[in-house]
Every structure is written in structure tokens, then in C-alpha cells.
Write an enzyme that holds these catalytic residues in place. Structure first.
Site, PDB file in Angstrom:
ATOM      1  N   SER A  90      33.779  42.534  44.369  1.00 24.32           N
ATOM      2  CA  SER A  90      34.801  43.536  44.073  1.00 24.32           C
ATOM      3  C   SER A  90      34.249  44.933  44.382  1.00 24.32           C
ATOM      4  O   SER A  90      33.843  45.188  45.511  1.00 24.32           O
ATOM      5  CB  SER A  90      35.258  43.383  42.619  1.00 24.32           C
ATOM      6  OG  SER A  90      36.457  44.070  42.386  1.00 24.32           O
ATOM      7  N   ASP A 137      44.098  36.266  45.345  1.00 21.61           N
ATOM      8  CA  ASP A 137      43.230  37.395  45.009  1.00 21.61           C
ATOM      9  C   ASP A 137      43.991  38.718  44.979  1.00 21.61           C
ATOM     10  O   ASP A 137      44.868  38.970  45.809  1.00 21.61           O
ATOM     11  CB  ASP A 137      42.126  37.496  46.073  1.00 21.61           C
ATOM     12  CG  ASP A 137      40.834  38.063  45.553  1.00 21.61           C
ATOM     13  OD1 ASP A 137      40.878  39.000  44.740  1.00 21.61           O
ATOM     14  OD2 ASP A 137      39.770  37.564  45.967  1.00 21.61           O
ATOM     15  N   HIS A 153      40.569  36.253  41.857  1.00 19.02           N
ATOM     16  CA  HIS A 153      39.535  37.263  42.079  1.00 19.02           C
ATOM     17  C   HIS A 153      38.121  36.804  41.700  1.00 19.02           C
ATOM     18  O   HIS A 153      37.157  37.488  42.013  1.00 19.02           O
ATOM     19  CB  HIS A 153      39.892  38.522  41.282  1.00 19.02           C
ATOM     20  CG  HIS A 153      39.198  39.769  41.727  1.00 19.02           C
ATOM     21  ND1 HIS A 153      39.226  40.222  43.029  1.00 19.02           N
ATOM     22  CD2 HIS A 153      38.453  40.671  41.036  1.00 19.02           C
ATOM     23  CE1 HIS A 153      38.532  41.343  43.114  1.00 19.02           C
ATOM     24  NE2 HIS A 153      38.043  41.634  41.921  1.00 19.02           N
TER      25      HIS A 153
END
Length: 296
Positions: free
Chosen positions: A107, A247, A274
Site C-alpha cells: 500500500s 482491491d 487489499h
């Protein structure tokens, strides 16, 4: 399996780390940069399993959260990407892994890792960018698409509180959970490691709120206009992109990595959002292990 924990000096602050496995055995150290910003290493803890295959794994908590120095009084002029670039560089030097390592960024950590890799450090052997946008302007644009597809009334609730500045109220957090259950972690109840990181961020939201904002899809902090698109062509190591089919890091936000990094491949986890390392852990670790072994 050997496990070493500690804190290293970073200027007047300290960075917490944990090394699983023993460096120097002929295989690179996998250095894990977590997301958030303002999260902790906990939700990526299962990557330590790779040490069983001879790859030492270095987790750390970025400044401001977890076991590292907390700085709740610092503001937007402090919580900026170069701070975390410097912290990562300091960590690698202090632990003596600069000569042989692979960098894994999840991320926000993916942008951190990409910017680091673009400097072409000589000891970097490979790069893994997981569930990461290449650009926050792209991310904000795609969040509008995901919000519009939420169940009826959810986005209306979100926008009402965002416009009123009441994003700390229960109704807003409840509406956020509807998004998170679709696009952040689809396992119900949330896994223990994910809950641990979530609770750490809830207990001290300083970094997340200043850099990101009140939620994943309302980015109003210091990262609002941040991008690494300008440096991706300079990355000169094999790179693995990982994303989930559901995601929040949508294909459009990841595409610049695929188009601009010279040596890159992209794996999609069909049952994940995610955090595919938690949603499809066996396949995730197998894909990552294959990538590491092929670097040899």
C-alpha cells in the site's frame, strides 16, 4: 528459528524492528515496509514464514506508530514522504543489510519502496509492490468509482459527514466499514493480525490523519498529490506487482508501475481485496517465494 528484536536510533527518535532468520547465509533479506501510512507491521507478520526457506525477513514499524517513537504533536510539515525515505535508509545501514536485500512495500509502503528502488541502491536484488497505487491523484479518482458502487445510501452518509467535518462520528465509521469489508479486507471477522494493526492506528491516528485523512477514500492530507510515476523508469531490478481482484488499489492506480518499470510482472489474487497475504495466504506466500527463488 532465530528472531532478533530491538530499536535503532534515527536522529533523536527510534525505529522498532524484528529480524526473523539469520542474515548472511547467502540469501537476501526481505525488508517489509508496511502501509497506512501510520499502520504497523502486524498485519504483514505472516511474511516471516519465508525465513523457513532461507530468506531472512525484516519487519519494522515506521516512525509514529507501533514500537517506534510516537510523535502525536507533530503536524503536516513533519509527516512527509522524505522522512520515511530517510528512516528506511537509516534502518538498512544500521542493521547492515545494504549489500543484499529485497524490498517489499505494501500500500503506502509500495510508494516508499518504489522511490527507494529508483535510487538504484547497489545491494537491492528485487522489488515487490503489493496493493499499492503509483499516484494519489489516480487513487482519489478511482475512489470516486468505488464509492459510487457502494450499497444505496452509504456514499450519501459518507459525504454528509465529510462536508460537515464530522468524520469522527459513529455513523461515518459504520459507513466506512461497508467500504472496508468490500475493498480492504473481505474476511469476516477480521484476522487477528489485521485487527492488531487497525487497533494501533485507532489508538494513535496521528500519522494516518495528517498524511492521508479520515478514511481510505477521503485523502486530504500531505499525500493528496503525491506520486512516484516520475521515477519508476529508473527502477533497474526485477519487480513483482501483487493486487487483489477486489482491491481498493484498482488496476488503474497500479498500471503506471506495469507500464514504466522495465522488468516487471503482475499477479492478481482473485479472492482478495487489499490484503491478499491474509485473504489468500498460501498462494500469496507461494508466489512470493517463487519470485525470491528466481532471483537466485
Amino acid at each position: 528459528m532465530d528472531v532478533a528484536k530491538g530499536r535503532i536510533r534515527f536522529g533523536e527518535y527510534e525505529t522498532w524492528y524484528r529480524m526473523t532468520g539469520s542474515p548472511g547465509a547467502g540469501r537476501p533479506v526481505l525488508v517489509v515496509a508496511h502501509g497506512g501510512p501510520g499502520s504497523t507491521h502486524d498485519y504483514l507478520g505472516n511474511l516471516a514464514e519465508l525465513a523457513r526457506f532461507g530468506f531472512p525477513v525484516l519487519h519494522y514499524d515506521q516512525l509514529g506508530n507501533g514500537g517506534s517513537t510516537r510523535l502525536p504533536d507533530k503536524g503536516p510539515d513533519f509527516w512527509l514522504p522524505p522522512l520515511f525515505q530517510a528512516e528506511l535508509d537509516n534502518l538498512l545501514r544500521a542493521l547492515g543489510v545494504t549489500d543484499d536485500y529485497v524490498l517489499f512495500g505494501h500500500s503506502w509502503g509500495g510508494l516508499l519502496a518504489a522511490r527507494h528502488a529508483a535510487e538504484q541502491p547497489p545491494g537491492l536484488r528485487g522489488l515487490v509492490i503489493a496493493d499499492s497505487p503509483a499516484s494519489y491523484p489516480l487513487w482519489r479518482k478511482e475512489m470516486e468509482v468505488l464509492r459510487a458502487a457502494l450499497p444505496p445510501g452509504v456514499d450519501d452518509t459518507l459525504r454528509r459527514h465529510e462536508e460537515a467535518g464530522t468524520t469522527d462520528e459513529h455513523a461515518y465509521h459504520k459507513a466506512v466499514r461497508a467500504f472496508n469489508d468490500r475493498h480492504v479486507c473481505r474476511i469476516v471477522p477480521w484476522p487477528r493480525d489485521y485487527r492488531a494493526s487497525h487497533m494501533e492506528m485507532s489508538n494513535d491516528p496521528t500519522v494516518y490523519s495528517v498524511m492521508n485523512g479520515p478514511s481510505e477514500f477521503h485523502v486530504i492530507g500531505t499525500l493528496k498529490d503525491y506520486t512516484v510515476e516520475d521515477c519508476l523508469a529508473a527502477i533497474d531490478v526485477p519487480t513483482l506487482l501483487l493486487t487483489g481482484r477486489h482491491d481498493e488499489a484498482t488496476p488503474a492506480t497500479v498500471q503506471p508501475y506495469f507500464e514504466l518499470i522495465p522488468d516487471v510482472r503482475w499477479e492478481v489474487f482473485e479472492e482478495s481485496s487489499h490484503v491478499p497475504n491474509l485473504e489468500e495466504p498460501e498462494r500469496f506466500l507461494a508466489v512470493l517465494l517463487e519470485f525470491l527463488q528466481n532471483l537466485d
